[in-house]
Design a protein around this motif. Sequence first.
Motif, PDB file in Angstrom:
ATOM      1  N   SER A  18      53.137  -0.208  66.825  1.00  0.00           N
ATOM      2  CA  SER A  18      53.018   0.052  68.248  1.00  0.00           C
ATOM      3  C   SER A  18      51.579   0.405  68.607  1.00  0.00           C
ATOM      4  O   SER A  18      50.961   1.252  67.972  1.00  0.00           O
ATOM      5  CB  SER A  18      53.950   1.197  68.656  1.00  0.00           C
ATOM      6  OG  SER A  18      53.753   1.530  69.999  1.00  0.00           O
ATOM      7  N   GLN A  38      49.607  -6.971  66.339  1.00  0.00           N
ATOM      8  CA  GLN A  38      50.270  -5.923  67.104  1.00  0.00           C
ATOM      9  C   GLN A  38      50.146  -6.180  68.599  1.00  0.00           C
ATOM     10  O   GLN A  38      51.108  -6.009  69.354  1.00  0.00           O
ATOM     11  CB  GLN A  38      49.665  -4.564  66.747  1.00  0.00           C
ATOM     12  CG  GLN A  38      49.849  -4.163  65.298  1.00  0.00           C
ATOM     13  CD  GLN A  38      49.114  -2.883  64.952  1.00  0.00           C
ATOM     14  OE1 GLN A  38      48.704  -2.139  65.835  1.00  0.00           O
ATOM     15  NE2 GLN A  38      48.925  -2.633  63.662  1.00  0.00           N
ATOM     16  N   SER A  94      51.407  11.309  72.258  1.00  0.00           N
ATOM     17  CA  SER A  94      51.501  10.726  70.945  1.00  0.00           C
ATOM     18  C   SER A  94      50.698  11.519  69.972  1.00  0.00           C
ATOM     19  O   SER A  94      50.120  12.529  70.268  1.00  0.00           O
ATOM     20  CB  SER A  94      51.007   9.291  70.983  1.00  0.00           C
ATOM     21  OG  SER A  94      49.699   9.280  71.411  1.00  0.00           O
ATOM     22  N   ASN A 145      54.621   0.684  61.626  1.00  0.00           N
ATOM     23  CA  ASN A 145      53.745   1.353  62.581  1.00  0.00           C
ATOM     24  C   ASN A 145      52.874   0.301  63.269  1.00  0.00           C
ATOM     25  O   ASN A 145      51.685   0.166  63.006  1.00  0.00           O
ATOM     26  CB  ASN A 145      52.878   2.389  61.863  1.00  0.00           C
ATOM     27  CG  ASN A 145      52.083   3.237  62.833  1.00  0.00           C
ATOM     28  OD1 ASN A 145      52.374   3.268  64.023  1.00  0.00           O
ATOM     29  ND2 ASN A 145      51.085   3.917  62.319  1.00  0.00           N
ATOM     30  N   GLU A 168      50.909  -3.902  60.143  1.00  0.00           N
ATOM     31  CA  GLU A 168      50.265  -2.611  60.339  1.00  0.00           C
ATOM     32  C   GLU A 168      48.748  -2.700  60.233  1.00  0.00           C
ATOM     33  O   GLU A 168      48.027  -1.902  60.840  1.00  0.00           O
ATOM     34  CB  GLU A 168      50.803  -1.597  59.327  1.00  0.00           C
ATOM     35  CG  GLU A 168      52.253  -1.203  59.577  1.00  0.00           C
ATOM     36  CD  GLU A 168      52.764  -0.222  58.545  1.00  0.00           C
ATOM     37  OE1 GLU A 168      53.811   0.393  58.793  1.00  0.00           O
ATOM     38  OE2 GLU A 168      52.114  -0.068  57.486  1.00  0.00           O
ATOM     39  N   ARG A 206      53.328   7.993  67.765  1.00  0.00           N
ATOM     40  CA  ARG A 206      54.067   8.141  66.512  1.00  0.00           C
ATOM     41  C   ARG A 206      53.739   9.474  65.855  1.00  0.00           C
ATOM     42  O   ARG A 206      52.589   9.877  65.789  1.00  0.00           O
ATOM     43  CB  ARG A 206      53.720   7.002  65.555  1.00  0.00           C
ATOM     44  CG  ARG A 206      54.527   7.060  64.254  1.00  0.00           C
ATOM     45  CD  ARG A 206      54.762   5.678  63.728  1.00  0.00           C
ATOM     46  NE  ARG A 206      55.458   5.671  62.451  1.00  0.00           N
ATOM     47  CZ  ARG A 206      56.203   4.672  62.017  1.00  0.00           C
ATOM     48  NH1 ARG A 206      56.368   3.614  62.779  1.00  0.00           N
ATOM     49  NH2 ARG A 206      56.786   4.715  60.854  1.00  0.00           N
ATOM     50  N   LYS A 265      55.497  -6.045  56.691  1.00  0.00           N
ATOM     51  CA  LYS A 265      55.213  -4.756  57.314  1.00  0.00           C
ATOM     52  C   LYS A 265      53.745  -4.385  57.144  1.00  0.00           C
ATOM     53  O   LYS A 265      53.073  -3.972  58.104  1.00  0.00           O
ATOM     54  CB  LYS A 265      56.108  -3.683  56.692  1.00  0.00           C
ATOM     55  CG  LYS A 265      55.778  -2.269  57.139  1.00  0.00           C
ATOM     56  CD  LYS A 265      56.611  -1.249  56.390  1.00  0.00           C
ATOM     57  CE  LYS A 265      56.187   0.165  56.755  1.00  0.00           C
ATOM     58  NZ  LYS A 265      56.951   1.184  56.015  1.00  0.00           N
ATOM     59  N   THR A 319      55.120  11.970  62.318  1.00  0.00           N
ATOM     60  CA  THR A 319      55.950  12.018  61.118  1.00  0.00           C
ATOM     61  C   THR A 319      57.264  12.726  61.402  1.00  0.00           C
ATOM     62  O   THR A 319      58.320  12.329  60.900  1.00  0.00           O
ATOM     63  CB  THR A 319      55.199  12.725  59.984  1.00  0.00           C
ATOM     64  OG1 THR A 319      53.953  12.058  59.754  1.00  0.00           O
ATOM     65  CG2 THR A 319      56.021  12.723  58.712  1.00  0.00           C
ATOM     66  N   GLU A 327      60.460  10.818  62.540  1.00  0.00           N
ATOM     67  CA  GLU A 327      61.252  10.036  61.600  1.00  0.00           C
ATOM     68  C   GLU A 327      62.463  10.792  61.089  1.00  0.00           C
ATOM     69  O   GLU A 327      63.328  10.210  60.435  1.00  0.00           O
ATOM     70  CB  GLU A 327      60.371   9.602  60.424  1.00  0.00           C
ATOM     71  CG  GLU A 327      59.186   8.743  60.841  1.00  0.00           C
ATOM     72  CD  GLU A 327      58.296   8.381  59.677  1.00  0.00           C
ATOM     73  OE1 GLU A 327      58.689   8.676  58.524  1.00  0.00           O
ATOM     74  OE2 GLU A 327      57.208   7.810  59.907  1.00  0.00           O
ATOM     75  N   CYS A 341      59.110  -1.045  65.827  1.00  0.00           N
ATOM     76  CA  CYS A 341      58.126   0.043  65.770  1.00  0.00           C
ATOM     77  C   CYS A 341      58.606   1.192  64.895  1.00  0.00           C
ATOM     78  O   CYS A 341      57.786   1.910  64.315  1.00  0.00           O
ATOM     79  CB  CYS A 341      57.843   0.560  67.180  1.00  0.00           C
ATOM     80  SG  CYS A 341      56.946  -0.604  68.217  1.00  0.00           S
ATOM     81  N   ARG A 342      59.906   1.400  64.783  1.00  0.00           N
ATOM     82  CA  ARG A 342      60.408   2.498  63.944  1.00  0.00           C
ATOM     83  C   ARG A 342      60.256   2.170  62.464  1.00  0.00           C
ATOM     84  O   ARG A 342      60.081   3.070  61.641  1.00  0.00           O
ATOM     85  CB  ARG A 342      61.893   2.749  64.262  1.00  0.00           C
ATOM     86  CG  ARG A 342      62.111   3.240  65.668  1.00  0.00           C
ATOM     87  CD  ARG A 342      63.154   4.313  65.729  1.00  0.00           C
ATOM     88  NE  ARG A 342      64.433   3.945  65.181  1.00  0.00           N
ATOM     89  CZ  ARG A 342      65.382   3.318  65.857  1.00  0.00           C
ATOM     90  NH1 ARG A 342      65.171   2.950  67.102  1.00  0.00           N
ATOM     91  NH2 ARG A 342      66.534   3.049  65.292  1.00  0.00           N
TER      92      ARG A 342
END
Length: 828
Positions: free
Chosen positions: A186, A227, A36, A184, A221, A191, A217, A193, A196, A180-181
């Motif tokens: 997860s 989460q 990640s 953020n 986050e 993740r 959202k 950038t 995407e 998760c997409r």
Amino acid sequence: MEEEGAAGDRFEECSVSVSGGGESRWVNGSETGESSDLKDPSPLDGDGIGGGGEFERDGRGSFRRRFPKKPRRVNSLDVEAMEVGGISHHHSRDLPTWQTLGLAFQTLGVVYGDLGTSPLYVFADVFSRVPIESGVDILGALSLVMYTIALIPLAKYVFVVLKANDNGEGGTFALYSLICRYANVSVLPNRQTADEHISSYRLQLPTPELQRALNIKETLEKTSTLQTILLLLVLMGTSMVIGDGILTPAISVMSAVSGLHGEIKGFGENSVVIVSIIILVVLFSIQQFGTGKMSFLFAPILALWFFSLGSIGIHNLVKHDITVLRALNPAYIYYFFRKNSRDAWSALGGCVLCITGAEAMFADLGHFSVRSIQVAFSCVVFPCLLLAYMGQAAYLMQHPQSTSRIFYDSVPSALFWPVFAVATLSAMIASQAMISATFSCVKQSMALGCFPRLKIVHTSRRLMGQIYIPVINWFLMVMCVIVVAIFRSTTDIANAYGIAEVGVMIATTTLVTLVMLLIWQTNLLLALCFPLVFGSVELVYLSAVLSKILQGGWLPLAFASAFLCIMYTWNYGSVLKYRSEMREKISMDLMLELGSSLGTVRVPGIGLLYNELVQGIPSIFGQFLLSLPAIHSTIVFVCIKYVPVPVVPQGERFLFRRVCPRDYHMFRCVARYGYKDVRKEDHRAFEQLLVESLERFLRREAQENALDGDGGGLEPPGRGVGVDALRVPLLQGQRSGEAAPERMQEEEEGEGLEYEEEVAALREAVETGGFTYLMGYGDVRARKESVFIKKLVINYFYAFLRRNCRAGAASMSVPHMNILQASITYMV
């Protein structure tokens, strides 16, 4: 090797081993992408395509002589390795009509077996809790069953939940990947950038006017507790699906075999148990042949079964009492509860069995397609089930004493043995729905870093979702045999069965509601109606089945708790391990001090160092430098990264970036895979593909450098372009408009010469030294000052899982003679 302080956390253990063996294919099936991206505050630790000019230091004039110009600092992870040949991914939504009908026929043998065999035991269980005293009892129970089937499988799953699929993939983890997409949330640090910009990553996001979605959202986050709760909900739903995979075969097979209990003299309870165990062993033994082969074998049998259900139901309606059609009036549900009160509430635990297997419609979606599942349920399954239950109710109106064997008693005597044979085969097939769903859920959880790596066998060349996991298969078989041998009756198993099924449904309802609020452009009122309607019904059913915890309901809770502990522990340990690797990675200052020789001898060859970092130089590389007398002339840090999408297109698979100055000949390759992707490349094909992709990267890098108008200057470390540069083509003529034609020509010639030299060196390394796989094994141990529970989880439970899961070398199946392995221990 052990050092004091922070360094001791990194190089506490070191061992390098060379193993020899045979040669096999490059197979992934299960290598979990725990890699990640965590933000690195130090710009010197990042990777860049810049060479020695990246770091302007005294005494490094040799770098400047070899690098007459400093290229623009581009995040070359976004320089694609161009498109590569290969089989394109299959999207079932693009299938022609005839193929959709063919898949719809196959779904009968895989998806709907569990739902289809529910008439074997539903009324028997309901009327074991509510005795039949009048027609209101029968009509009320029939109305409950009919509207439960219409509300949950039809209205909820067919028309709503199936549309929340992740590019054709279903299940709780598919819903989690969608969330998760977009946000953020997860807790898995995977993740980036650049992810995407994968074509399958894109979502239809809410419009800016929907401030409600943006507020949700932002809240998710910023709140780590939410989460964690979201992840636990997903893991609990997945655990319940696995529990279903244990209970479904047990109750389905025993219900079918119990038909002989009153038909053959001397065929008692022991005989039912023995025959059921034999059938279960046979069922799990044929799983290795694959879903596709079995669906072609099973589908005709289930088609005959549904035809039998519908025909027998019509026969009983006409012969006994067609007035049971009055149960279409939902008022009989009210009369049923008014008459029986508490007993009616208890009977809901039996009524819920009529929708067992509904979750398989969503979990098995990856094996088929949305349209095929919708067609099969609407045109075949739903009407046949309604006719079957109506026919049984009509028979009970004339023979209320036949509740314990209602299904077989309602079958015409001349058809008993044919129907029994079909029922037994159908019960075996019914188990296939949840077994396949279990395989799908386990694979998804492995790809997203929430389950230990296991061997996965892909049983279809055309459909990637059709898989077989040997370890899970044999585990399910053993547990099913134990459940049948201990409980010895379907009544107690039914009490356990309902809890597992309703638990999965509640988790799905919660996640789909979140998808509706975050991703779909759904009106707030409609989005809230979904959990209010379906969630309320499911909570009522849950309250009924939870009352039977002491009568067998504890079983699915025990299974779910065990699997939840395994998945959460694996996720927790993997996150700690990755963060330790990020914290202990080798600084760029140290690499520059070592020089292009890396402090050792560079010999021809390409070293593929597999690690989980997508940024920086892993500390395990230091172990190889300390332990090996020489290192390869070209080093590629390969990161197998799973992203929360089902499929990554082949042309978007590899991302490359240069590490250190050019004369170091070190690169990073991030190979991105979706949780539905298959890796079956032969290792030679993978090596050739990697070299070709690396050459394309070098060519595009040279072209980019030639078009840069600032060739004479050197940028300070850490300067780079923003994310917007990732969305535009790399080759843009306007960037070179200010450069003089003469200077452009000189720069192009210089870059072309350097490119040719580097490509020639790369090819020479392939021809003379070949490929060596440098495998790093990172262990984690809890610090001495850690709390006891953390020491217990990390040092024993997580360590046990890592020792017994599938190793990376086994997952890739590369020749053992080409593998060098080093180990390192991190203190967390």
